[in-house]
Design a protein around this motif. Structure first.
Motif, PDB file in Angstrom:
ATOM      1  N   ASN A  89       0.827  -1.210   0.000  1.00 28.24           N
ATOM      2  CA  ASN A  89       0.000   0.000   0.000  1.00 28.24           C
ATOM      3  C   ASN A  89       0.860   1.258   0.000  1.00 28.24           C
ATOM      4  OD1 ASN A  89      -2.292  -1.530  -0.019  1.00 28.24           O
ATOM      5  ND2 ASN A  89      -2.732  -1.291   2.150  1.00 28.24           N
ATOM      6  N   ALA A  90       1.975   1.232   0.731  1.00 26.57           N
ATOM      7  CA  ALA A  90       2.891   2.377   0.739  1.00 26.57           C
ATOM      8  C   ALA A  90       3.495   2.576  -0.651  1.00 26.57           C
ATOM      9  CB  ALA A  90       3.988   2.165   1.774  1.00 26.57           C
ATOM     10  N   GLN A  91       3.885   1.480  -1.298  1.00 23.59           N
ATOM     11  CA  GLN A  91       4.449   1.579  -2.645  1.00 23.59           C
ATOM     12  C   GLN A  91       3.407   2.102  -3.637  1.00 23.59           C
ATOM     13  OE1 GLN A  91       7.723   1.084  -3.570  1.00 23.59           O
ATOM     14  NE2 GLN A  91       6.962   2.041  -5.428  1.00 23.59           N
ATOM     15  N   ASN A  92       2.166   1.654  -3.508  1.00 19.65           N
ATOM     16  CA  ASN A  92       1.096   2.159  -4.382  1.00 19.65           C
ATOM     17  C   ASN A  92       0.908   3.655  -4.203  1.00 19.65           C
ATOM     18  OD1 ASN A  92       0.622  -0.363  -5.450  1.00 19.65           O
ATOM     19  ND2 ASN A  92      -1.060  -0.822  -4.041  1.00 19.65           N
ATOM     20  N   HIS A  93       0.981   4.133  -2.962  1.00 21.93           N
ATOM     21  CA  HIS A  93       0.847   5.567  -2.708  1.00 21.93           C
ATOM     22  C   HIS A  93       1.984   6.342  -3.366  1.00 21.93           C
ATOM     23  CE1 HIS A  93      -0.523   9.134  -0.515  1.00 21.93           C
ATOM     24  NE2 HIS A  93       0.760   9.414  -0.376  1.00 21.93           N
ATOM     25  N   MET A  94       3.210   5.815  -3.249  1.00 21.94           N
ATOM     26  CA  MET A  94       4.354   6.492  -3.871  1.00 21.94           C
ATOM     27  C   MET A  94       4.247   6.478  -5.390  1.00 21.94           C
ATOM     28  SD  MET A  94       7.625   5.610  -1.430  1.00 21.94           S
ATOM     29  CE  MET A  94       7.477   3.836  -1.524  1.00 21.94           C
ATOM     30  N   ASP A  95       3.665   5.405  -5.952  1.00 19.76           N
ATOM     31  CA  ASP A  95       3.470   5.349  -7.404  1.00 19.76           C
ATOM     32  C   ASP A  95       2.438   6.376  -7.869  1.00 19.76           C
ATOM     33  OD1 ASP A  95       5.314   3.309  -7.545  1.00 19.76           O
ATOM     34  OD2 ASP A  95       3.805   1.710  -7.698  1.00 19.76           O
ATOM     35  N   LEU A  96       1.380   6.569  -7.061  1.00 19.28           N
ATOM     36  CA  LEU A  96       0.332   7.527  -7.414  1.00 19.28           C
ATOM     37  C   LEU A  96       0.794   8.974  -7.255  1.00 19.28           C
ATOM     38  CD1 LEU A  96      -2.802   5.863  -5.815  1.00 19.28           C
ATOM     39  CD2 LEU A  96      -2.374   6.211  -8.252  1.00 19.28           C
ATOM     40  N   TYR A  97       1.656   9.213  -6.274  1.00 18.08           N
ATOM     41  CA  TYR A  97       2.119  10.569  -5.977  1.00 18.08           C
ATOM     42  C   TYR A  97       3.639  10.613  -6.068  1.00 18.08           C
ATOM     43  CZ  TYR A  97      -2.614  10.844  -4.210  1.00 18.08           C
ATOM     44  OH  TYR A  97      -3.968  10.790  -4.099  1.00 18.08           O
ATOM     45  N   PRO A  98       4.184  10.810  -7.263  1.00 18.86           N
ATOM     46  CA  PRO A  98       5.640  10.838  -7.429  1.00 18.86           C
ATOM     47  C   PRO A  98       6.281  11.899  -6.522  1.00 18.86           C
ATOM     48  CG  PRO A  98       4.546  10.797  -9.555  1.00 18.86           C
ATOM     49  CD  PRO A  98       3.481  11.007  -8.527  1.00 18.86           C
ATOM     50  N   GLY A  99       7.412  11.534  -5.943  1.00 11.78           N
ATOM     51  CA  GLY A  99       8.107  12.437  -5.045  1.00 11.78           C
ATOM     52  C   GLY A  99       7.739  12.244  -3.588  1.00 11.78           C
ATOM     53  N   SER A 100       6.687  11.473  -3.329  1.00 13.31           N
ATOM     54  CA  SER A 100       6.311  11.223  -1.941  1.00 13.31           C
ATOM     55  C   SER A 100       7.191  10.124  -1.365  1.00 13.31           C
ATOM     56  CB  SER A 100       4.834  10.829  -1.835  1.00 13.31           C
ATOM     57  OG  SER A 100       4.587   9.627  -2.513  1.00 13.31           O
ATOM     58  N   ILE A 101       7.364  10.141  -0.051  1.00 14.25           N
ATOM     59  CA  ILE A 101       8.169   9.144   0.641  1.00 14.25           C
ATOM     60  C   ILE A 101       7.299   8.473   1.698  1.00 14.25           C
ATOM     61  CG2 ILE A 101      10.172   8.748   2.116  1.00 14.25           C
ATOM     62  CD1 ILE A 101      11.414  11.253   0.824  1.00 14.25           C
ATOM     63  N   CYS A 102       7.203   7.155   1.635  1.00 12.00           N
ATOM     64  CA  CYS A 102       6.429   6.384   2.603  1.00 12.00           C
ATOM     65  C   CYS A 102       7.326   5.338   3.232  1.00 12.00           C
ATOM     66  CB  CYS A 102       5.236   5.708   1.933  1.00 12.00           C
ATOM     67  SG  CYS A 102       4.057   6.830   1.212  1.00 12.00           S
ATOM     68  N   ARG A 103       7.150   5.130   4.524  1.00 12.77           N
ATOM     69  CA  ARG A 103       7.899   4.103   5.241  1.00 12.77           C
ATOM     70  C   ARG A 103       6.943   3.278   6.081  1.00 12.77           C
ATOM     71  NH1 ARG A 103      11.638   8.475   5.387  1.00 12.77           N
ATOM     72  NH2 ARG A 103      13.578   7.885   4.373  1.00 12.77           N
ATOM     73  N   VAL A 104       7.271   2.001   6.253  1.00 15.39           N
ATOM     74  CA  VAL A 104       6.450   1.078   7.030  1.00 15.39           C
ATOM     75  C   VAL A 104       7.025   0.973   8.434  1.00 15.39           C
ATOM     76  CG1 VAL A 104       5.573  -1.281   7.198  1.00 15.39           C
ATOM     77  CG2 VAL A 104       5.819  -0.199   4.957  1.00 15.39           C
ATOM     78  N   TYR A 105       6.147   1.034   9.438  1.00 19.78           N
ATOM     79  CA  TYR A 105       6.558   0.965  10.835  1.00 19.78           C
ATOM     80  C   TYR A 105       5.793  -0.126  11.551  1.00 19.78           C
ATOM     81  CZ  TYR A 105       8.604   5.538  10.049  1.00 19.78           C
ATOM     82  OH  TYR A 105       9.354   6.588   9.559  1.00 19.78           O
ATOM     83  N   ASN A 106       6.466  -0.753  12.514  1.00 19.50           N
ATOM     84  CA  ASN A 106       5.840  -1.744  13.388  1.00 19.50           C
ATOM     85  C   ASN A 106       5.132  -0.996  14.503  1.00 19.50           C
ATOM     86  OD1 ASN A 106       6.089  -3.495  15.984  1.00 19.50           O
ATOM     87  ND2 ASN A 106       6.211  -4.906  14.270  1.00 19.50           N
ATOM     88  N   VAL A 107       3.872  -1.355  14.772  1.00 19.06           N
ATOM     89  CA  VAL A 107       3.134  -0.667  15.833  1.00 19.06           C
ATOM     90  C   VAL A 107       2.739  -1.618  16.929  1.00 19.06           C
ATOM     91  CG1 VAL A 107       2.230   1.200  14.471  1.00 19.06           C
ATOM     92  CG2 VAL A 107       0.971  -0.899  14.571  1.00 19.06           C
TER      93      VAL A 107
END
Length: 70
Positions: A52-70
């Protein structure tokens, strides 16, 4: 809390709460200009959160998403 006797609650500061790690599940966070602007819903699988984070970055070029353990 034990309902038959009163016990003292330990109160944690915001700094202590922010350092608690190792829960179960994952979220991804979107960062814009170095500031976190969005946190996703909870995911039970790392792969789902990462996809899902990668899909968001693909939709919005230049955005940075990281996955965190909660």
């Amino acid at each position: 809390m034990n309902t038959k006797t009163f016990e003292r609650f330990d109160v944690m500061t915001e700094a202590e709460l922010s350092t608690v790690e190792g829960g179960w599940g994952y979220v991804w966070k979107y960062t814009k200009n170095g500031k976190p602007t969005y946190t996703s819903a909870w995911h039970s699988s790392y792969q789902t959160a990462a996809r899902n984070a990668q899909n968001h970055m693909d939709l919005y070029p230049g955005s940075i998403c990281r996955v965190y353990n909660v």
